[in-house]
Write an enzyme that holds these catalytic residues in place. Structure first.
Site, mmCIF file in Angstrom:
data_model
loop_
_atom_site.group_PDB
_atom_site.id
_atom_site.type_symbol
_atom_site.label_atom_id
_atom_site.label_comp_id
_atom_site.label_asym_id
_atom_site.label_seq_id
_atom_site.Cartn_x
_atom_site.Cartn_y
_atom_site.Cartn_z
ATOM 1 N N SER A 112 42.206 71.931 6.887
ATOM 2 C CA SER A 112 41.842 71.832 8.052
ATOM 3 C C SER A 112 42.872 72.208 9.144
ATOM 4 O O SER A 112 43.568 73.545 8.854
ATOM 5 C CB SER A 112 40.996 70.753 8.578
ATOM 6 N N GLU A 237 37.928 79.086 5.378
ATOM 7 C CA GLU A 237 36.884 78.375 5.596
ATOM 8 C C GLU A 237 36.803 78.198 7.075
ATOM 9 O O GLU A 237 37.680 78.193 7.621
ATOM 10 C CB GLU A 237 37.058 77.161 4.535
ATOM 11 N N HIS A 306 35.385 72.484 4.530
ATOM 12 C CA HIS A 306 34.971 70.942 5.035
ATOM 13 C C HIS A 306 33.836 70.522 4.523
ATOM 14 O O HIS A 306 32.988 69.708 4.933
ATOM 15 C CB HIS A 306 34.630 71.565 6.491
#
Length: 336
Positions: A112, A237, A306
């Site tokens: 992230s 992602e 995630h």
């Protein structure tokens, strides 16, 4: 390239909070994650400011950077894992002592918003960093960390040989059980059967793994920390904020305009969180359109990012894609 020393059972793992102050808000997740690491056979040390919260971040940038420096400088700490992501690791970039980091190589992992630090550290020092689980999100999974995530984490940071072929997970989830209400402690998350990865474009390629969360990579564009994409296998992602396929399309067009697609050798895309089936298909169609003029292979709906479980991706290490055999493998060792 600098590879961190191989972790051994009994080694100490340091926990930092370089962005969001989620560790202060959800102490039960901290406890669960620490217990998981200890159960795996590691000691755990929390950084001085890891459990703090100051507004939308854990602490002042200087204190967050200090935690990173102290963890890298401490010879007893053999690995550093982020407690959680956020959106403000970028605060730390002008404060980091990259010479200190380069001189004290060790495993550094998160995903992230930790993408910002993973890429910057790799770009500035040559140290292999790891796009992988965080304390609160992965190691604190109830009632235990997913075996798939655990397996590839241990292979990445402890393996005496390259990770080798990575298999698709049999099941996956993006269910959110509210941490504030401690719903996450009442039952395991519901798992869905996986149909495997989606091979969008055929081909074979070998290159260095570079990438992370697409939104977080935006913090690095135009800076000295922006990645060198030459001969890379680009992986990305999207976060729990769920940028729309339309938004991802615009970002990928930016990459095309910047010449990134002319340099890379392959593209890997993590399974998007909270997308409907129609949105997933739209995203696949967009990726095919954006990469139409290029010959590199493309694989989508992969098990990183995630959704859970996830495999660990080492930045800077050589991987291979072979669409004929439906095979993705990491062919170079990640640690020494």
């Amino acid at each position: 390239m600098i590879k961190p020393p191989r972790l051994k059972f009994g080694d100490t793992i340091g926990i930092i909070s370089p962005s969001w102050g989620g560790a202060e808000m959800f102490p039960h997740r901290v406890k669960q994650g620490v217990q998981c690491l200890r159960k795996l056979g590691f000691d755990v040390r929390l950084a001085k400011h890891a459990l703090n919260r100051k507004g939308f971040v854990s602490d002042a940038p200087e204190n967050r950077a200090q935690d990173i420096h102290e963890m890298f400088a401490d010879p007893d700490v053999k690995a550093i894992i982020a407690s959680i992501g956020g959106d403000h690791s970028c605060h730390l970039l002008p404060l980091l002592d990259f010479d200190l980091i380069r001189s004290n190589p060790k495993t550094f992992m998160g995903y992230s918003d930790i993408t910002v630090l993973n890429v910057a550290i790799w770009q500035r020092t040559g140290l292999v960093t790891f796009n992988g689980g965080t304390l609160l999100a992965d190691f604190a999974e109830y009632p235990d960390m997913f075996e798939y995530s655990k397996e590839y984490f241990l292979k990445a940071v402890m393996g005496e040989t390259p990770i080798g072929r990575i298999e698709p997970a049999s099941h996956w989830t993006d269910e959110f059980l509210d941490w504030g209400e401690k719903q996450d402690q009442t039952r395991p998350r519901n798992l869905l059967p996986s149909s495997g990865w989606t091979w969008l474009k055929e081909g074979s390629a070998e290159g260095r793994l570079v990438g992370g969360c697409l939104e977080s990579l935006q913090h690095l564009r135009g800076t000295e920390y922006w990645a060198d994409w030459q001969d890379a296998i680009f992986f990305f992602e999207t976060s729990e904020d769920k940028p729309s396929p339309r938004t991802v399309d615009g970002t990928l067009m930016d990459y095309q305009n910047m010449g990134v697609f002319e340099k890379i050798r392959g593209l890997l895309i993590g399974r998007p969180m909270s997308y409907s089936d129609d949105e997933k298909q739209l995203l696949r169609d967009i990726v095919v359109e954006r990469t139409r003029g290029y010959s590199f292979p493309v694989v989508a709906d992969m098990d990183f990012g995630h959704t859970a479980p996830q495999f660990t991706l080492p930045l800077g290490v050589t991987a291979r894609i072979d669409s004929t055999r439906k095979r993705f493998e990491i062919v170079e060792g990640t640690v020494k």
